[in-house]
Design a protein around this motif. Structure first.
Motif, PDB file in Angstrom:
ATOM      1  N   GLY A  40     117.230   4.274 106.771  1.00 13.01           N
ATOM      2  CA  GLY A  40     117.379   3.368 107.355  1.00 13.01           C
ATOM      3  C   GLY A  40     115.898   2.005 107.304  1.00 13.01           C
ATOM      4  N   VAL A  41     114.235   3.175 107.062  1.00 15.39           N
ATOM      5  CA  VAL A  41     113.068   2.518 107.183  1.00 15.39           C
ATOM      6  C   VAL A  41     113.380   1.473 106.101  1.00 15.39           C
ATOM      7  N   THR A  42     113.994   2.503 104.195  1.00 19.33           N
ATOM      8  CA  THR A  42     113.389   2.172 103.830  1.00 19.33           C
ATOM      9  C   THR A  42     114.657   0.834 103.395  1.00 19.33           C
ATOM     10  N   MET A  43     115.607   0.724 103.850  1.00 17.07           N
ATOM     11  CA  MET A  43     116.695  -0.339 104.388  1.00 17.07           C
ATOM     12  C   MET A  43     116.012  -1.755 105.023  1.00 17.07           C
ATOM     13  N   ILE A  44     115.022  -1.097 105.633  1.00 20.71           N
ATOM     14  CA  ILE A  44     114.816  -2.807 106.531  1.00 20.71           C
ATOM     15  C   ILE A  44     113.301  -3.467 105.282  1.00 20.71           C
ATOM     16  N   ASN A  45     113.231  -2.514 104.179  1.00 15.86           N
ATOM     17  CA  ASN A  45     111.947  -2.768 103.474  1.00 15.86           C
ATOM     18  C   ASN A  45     113.265  -3.712 102.483  1.00 15.86           C
ATOM     19  N   LYS A  46     114.334  -3.092 102.109  1.00 15.01           N
ATOM     20  CA  LYS A  46     114.912  -3.697 101.117  1.00 15.01           C
ATOM     21  C   LYS A  46     115.189  -4.599 101.951  1.00 15.01           C
TER      22      LYS A  46
ATOM     23  N   SER B  21     121.098  -9.816 102.262  1.00 13.51           N
ATOM     24  CA  SER B  21     122.244 -10.129 102.085  1.00 13.51           C
ATOM     25  C   SER B  21     122.989  -8.781 102.798  1.00 13.51           C
ATOM     26  N   TRP B  22     124.390  -8.969 103.575  1.00 13.24           N
ATOM     27  CA  TRP B  22     125.479  -7.354 104.224  1.00 13.24           C
ATOM     28  C   TRP B  22     124.997  -6.549 103.363  1.00 13.24           C
ATOM     29  N   GLN B  23     125.086  -6.129 102.858  1.00 11.71           N
ATOM     30  CA  GLN B  23     124.775  -4.948 102.002  1.00 11.71           C
ATOM     31  C   GLN B  23     123.262  -4.249 102.959  1.00 11.71           C
ATOM     32  N   SER B  24     122.416  -4.888 102.558  1.00 17.25           N
ATOM     33  CA  SER B  24     121.141  -3.979 103.257  1.00 17.25           C
ATOM     34  C   SER B  24     121.262  -3.830 104.630  1.00 17.25           C
ATOM     35  N   ILE B  25     121.720  -4.908 105.463  1.00 14.80           N
ATOM     36  CA  ILE B  25     121.605  -4.683 107.064  1.00 14.80           C
ATOM     37  C   ILE B  25     123.660  -4.001 106.618  1.00 14.80           C
ATOM     38  N   ILE B  26     124.140  -4.101 106.296  1.00 13.97           N
ATOM     39  CA  ILE B  26     125.215  -2.801 106.884  1.00 13.97           C
ATOM     40  C   ILE B  26     124.335  -1.298 106.787  1.00 13.97           C
ATOM     41  N   LEU B  27     124.088  -1.502 105.410  1.00 13.26           N
ATOM     42  CA  LEU B  27     123.219   0.113 105.046  1.00 13.26           C
ATOM     43  C   LEU B  27     121.942   0.304 106.029  1.00 13.26           C
ATOM     44  N   LEU B  28     121.423  -0.751 106.894  1.00 11.41           N
ATOM     45  CA  LEU B  28     120.121  -0.506 107.507  1.00 11.41           C
ATOM     46  C   LEU B  28     121.056   0.122 108.988  1.00 11.41           C
ATOM     47  N   VAL B  29     121.756  -0.590 109.153  1.00  8.02           N
ATOM     48  CA  VAL B  29     122.975  -0.109 110.519  1.00  8.02           C
ATOM     49  C   VAL B  29     123.205   1.368 110.141  1.00  8.02           C
TER      50      VAL B  29
END
Length: 104
Positions: A16-22, A28-36
């Motif tokens: 999740g932390v890595t996805m915040i950086n991404k 993108s929606w992909q980044s948001i979905i992966l973060l969630v």
């Protein structure tokens, strides 16, 4: 099984932390979905682990895995400082988590 769940919670926290950086780099929606998904999985596994582990121990280990893992991923993936002092203190966090496991 609770300890495995707790480790999985920490790994999901790192993701999740890595996805915040991404997300900061690529909105993108992909980044948001992966973060969630990452943080959702983290809380789900943490909640399961806390059914049988003491709250203080579970929370300390979960945050330790997330903080140290996030710092290590930053070093490996994003070129953050690999200063020896930084690595030493990350090792202290991991040592404390292992110590909590030993006394629980």
């Amino acid at each position: 099984m609770a300890w495995i769940s707790l480790i999985l919670a920490g790994v999901c926290e790192m993701f999740g932390v890595t996805m915040i950086n991404k997300l900061h780099r690529d909105r993108s929606w992909q980044s948001i979905i992966l973060l969630v998904i990452g943080f959702g999985g983290s809380f789900l596994f943490l909640a399961y682990a806390m059914k049988s582990l003491p709250m203080g121990t579970a929370y300390a280990i979960w945050t330790g895995i997330g903080a140290s893992g996030g710092a290590l991923l930053g070093m490996l993936l994003y070129g953050e400082s690999k200063d020896l002092k930084r690595i030493f203190f990350i090792a202290l966090i991991l040592s404390a988590a292992i110590g909590l496991k030993q006394v629980s």
